[in-house]
Design a protein around this motif. Structure first.
Motif, PDB file in Angstrom:
ATOM      1  N   LEU A   1       0.542  -1.113  -0.229  1.00 46.76           N
ATOM      2  CA  LEU A   1       0.091   0.134  -0.227  1.00 46.76           C
ATOM      3  C   LEU A   1       1.034   1.405  -0.348  1.00 46.76           C
ATOM      4  O   LEU A   1       1.726   1.211   0.490  1.00 46.76           O
ATOM      5  CB  LEU A   1      -0.825   0.259   0.707  1.00 46.76           C
ATOM      6  N   ALA A   2       0.735   2.233  -1.296  1.00 43.14           N
ATOM      7  CA  ALA A   2       0.705   3.439  -0.543  1.00 43.14           C
ATOM      8  C   ALA A   2       0.200   4.651  -0.652  1.00 43.14           C
ATOM      9  O   ALA A   2      -1.459   4.071  -1.161  1.00 43.14           O
ATOM     10  CB  ALA A   2       1.979   3.836  -1.815  1.00 43.14           C
ATOM     11  N   HIS A   3       0.118   5.645   0.138  1.00 44.84           N
ATOM     12  CA  HIS A   3      -0.696   6.595   0.909  1.00 44.84           C
ATOM     13  C   HIS A   3      -0.122   7.996   0.942  1.00 44.84           C
ATOM     14  O   HIS A   3       0.887   8.841   1.377  1.00 44.84           O
ATOM     15  CB  HIS A   3      -1.310   5.418   2.184  1.00 44.84           C
ATOM     16  N   VAL A   4      -0.827   8.954   0.075  1.00 46.91           N
ATOM     17  CA  VAL A   4      -0.731  10.149   0.690  1.00 46.91           C
ATOM     18  C   VAL A   4      -2.062  11.517   0.739  1.00 46.91           C
ATOM     19  O   VAL A   4      -2.611  11.234  -0.107  1.00 46.91           O
ATOM     20  CB  VAL A   4       0.620  10.755  -0.500  1.00 46.91           C
ATOM     21  N   GLY A   5      -1.919  11.746   1.836  1.00 50.26           N
ATOM     22  CA  GLY A   5      -3.230  12.969   1.718  1.00 50.26           C
ATOM     23  C   GLY A   5      -4.375  12.111   2.850  1.00 50.26           C
ATOM     24  O   GLY A   5      -3.697  11.292   3.424  1.00 50.26           O
ATOM     25  N   ASP A   6      -5.555  12.305   2.819  1.00 49.89           N
ATOM     26  CA  ASP A   6      -6.440  11.902   3.442  1.00 49.89           C
ATOM     27  C   ASP A   6      -7.830  11.145   3.083  1.00 49.89           C
ATOM     28  O   ASP A   6      -8.169  11.173   3.384  1.00 49.89           O
ATOM     29  CB  ASP A   6      -7.051  13.158   4.318  1.00 49.89           C
ATOM     30  N   SER A   7      -7.384  10.520   1.830  1.00 54.75           N
ATOM     31  CA  SER A   7      -8.158   9.743   1.547  1.00 54.75           C
ATOM     32  C   SER A   7      -7.786   8.273   2.570  1.00 54.75           C
ATOM     33  O   SER A   7      -6.300   7.883   2.990  1.00 54.75           O
ATOM     34  CB  SER A   7      -7.760   9.042   0.139  1.00 54.75           C
TER      35      SER A   7
ATOM     36  N   GLN B   1      -0.746  17.075   3.310  1.00 49.17           N
ATOM     37  CA  GLN B   1       0.653  16.706   2.189  1.00 49.17           C
ATOM     38  C   GLN B   1      -0.035  16.212   1.099  1.00 49.17           C
ATOM     39  O   GLN B   1      -1.538  14.922   1.278  1.00 49.17           O
ATOM     40  CB  GLN B   1       1.933  15.533   2.907  1.00 49.17           C
ATOM     41  N   ALA B   2       0.149  16.421  -0.073  1.00 47.07           N
ATOM     42  CA  ALA B   2      -0.834  15.523  -1.243  1.00 47.07           C
ATOM     43  C   ALA B   2       0.300  15.387  -2.487  1.00 47.07           C
ATOM     44  O   ALA B   2       1.933  16.638  -2.528  1.00 47.07           O
ATOM     45  CB  ALA B   2      -1.690  16.610  -2.000  1.00 47.07           C
ATOM     46  N   LEU B   3      -0.268  14.707  -3.578  1.00 46.80           N
ATOM     47  CA  LEU B   3       0.868  14.464  -5.075  1.00 46.80           C
ATOM     48  C   LEU B   3       0.712  16.665  -5.256  1.00 46.80           C
ATOM     49  O   LEU B   3      -0.671  16.312  -5.877  1.00 46.80           O
ATOM     50  CB  LEU B   3       0.397  13.760  -6.208  1.00 46.80           C
TER      51      LEU B   3
END
Ligand code: CA
Length: 240
Positions: free
Chosen positions: A110-116, A161-163
């Motif tokens: 799993l990879a993750h950035v943000g609030d999903s 943090q987001a892309l």
């Protein structure tokens, strides 16, 4: 043991927003949710770029290459967002969350950035596998507010943090899959409205992934649907 995914996905713009800036992908070995934001309503551009960059991961990938593949795809997504903004300055500020899981049979990464978010339902319990990159999560981590205060906090929508085409620090998680695992990937349009215990209740009560995804969407809409809502429910089943 070979496991395969049986998934259902729904997305809805909700009752308040005029567009749907969420984007998702679900395939044989890959699930992705991206929630676009900001920059002259260009969030849909950012979330689409991010999802398109991840689709190449929907193939068999060796255990030892999973993280590397995820990281590279994320870098590609971020780079393409930077290029797009450089070419169209009106898009400055656009960005997207990204939560992606690859399943190669023996492992899930799993990879993750943000609030999903990504959740795993196993042994009758729902566990959140991602940690929100948000201001309120930071307050929770520092012990300044209690976790149950986060959802109602006035600054709950502030993402740290987001892309966005700039350097990011994604988080990565490895999970050993088990038959019977049920995954949920969703945008914050679900989780800001529907409390985790209700999500867990529906994940346990609805055996069919489509019925479960539809039901979770209904709960978010009944809760006012203030934001775009995306829900992917995926069961890991034995066999091909
Ligand atoms: Ca959102």
């Amino acid at each position: 043991m070979t496991l395969h995914l049986r998934w259902a996905a729904v997305t809805d713009q909700g009752h308040v927003r005029s567009t749907n800036q969420d984007c998702f992908y679900a395939g044989e070995r890959l699930l992705v949710v991206a929630d676009g934001m900001g920059g002259m309503a260009a969030g849909d551009v950012a979330s689409r770029i991010a999802v398109d960059a991840m689709v190449s991961l929907d193939v068999a990938i060796d255990n030892e290459h999973q993280m590397d593949a995820l990281h590279k795809a994320l870098e590609v997504a971020n780079g393409r967002i930077a290029e797009k903004v450089a070419g169209e300055p009106a898009l400055q500020g656009m960005g997207t969350t990204l939560t992606a899981v690859i399943f190669s049979g023996e492992r899930a990464a799993l990879a993750h950035v943000g609030d999903s978010r990504a959740y795993l339902l196993r042994d009758g319990r729902l566990n959140q596998l991602t940690k929100d990159d948000t201001y309120v999560q930071m307050l929770v981590d520092q012990g300044l507010i209690r976790p149950e205060e986060a959802a109602g906090h006035p600054r709950r929508a502030v993402v740290t943090q987001a892309l966005q085409g700039e350097p990011v620090s994604p988080s990565y998680v490895i999970v050993e899959p088990e038959p019977g695992d049920r995954w949920l990937l969703c945008s914050d349009g679900l989780t800001t409205v529907v409390p985790p215990e209700h999500i867990e209740g529906e994940m346990l009560a609805q055996p069919d992934p489509q019925t479960c995804a539809d039901r979770l969407l209904d709960l978010a809409l009944q809760g006012g649907g203030p934001d775009n809502i995306t829900v992917i429910v995926a069961d890991l089943l034995p066999g091909d």
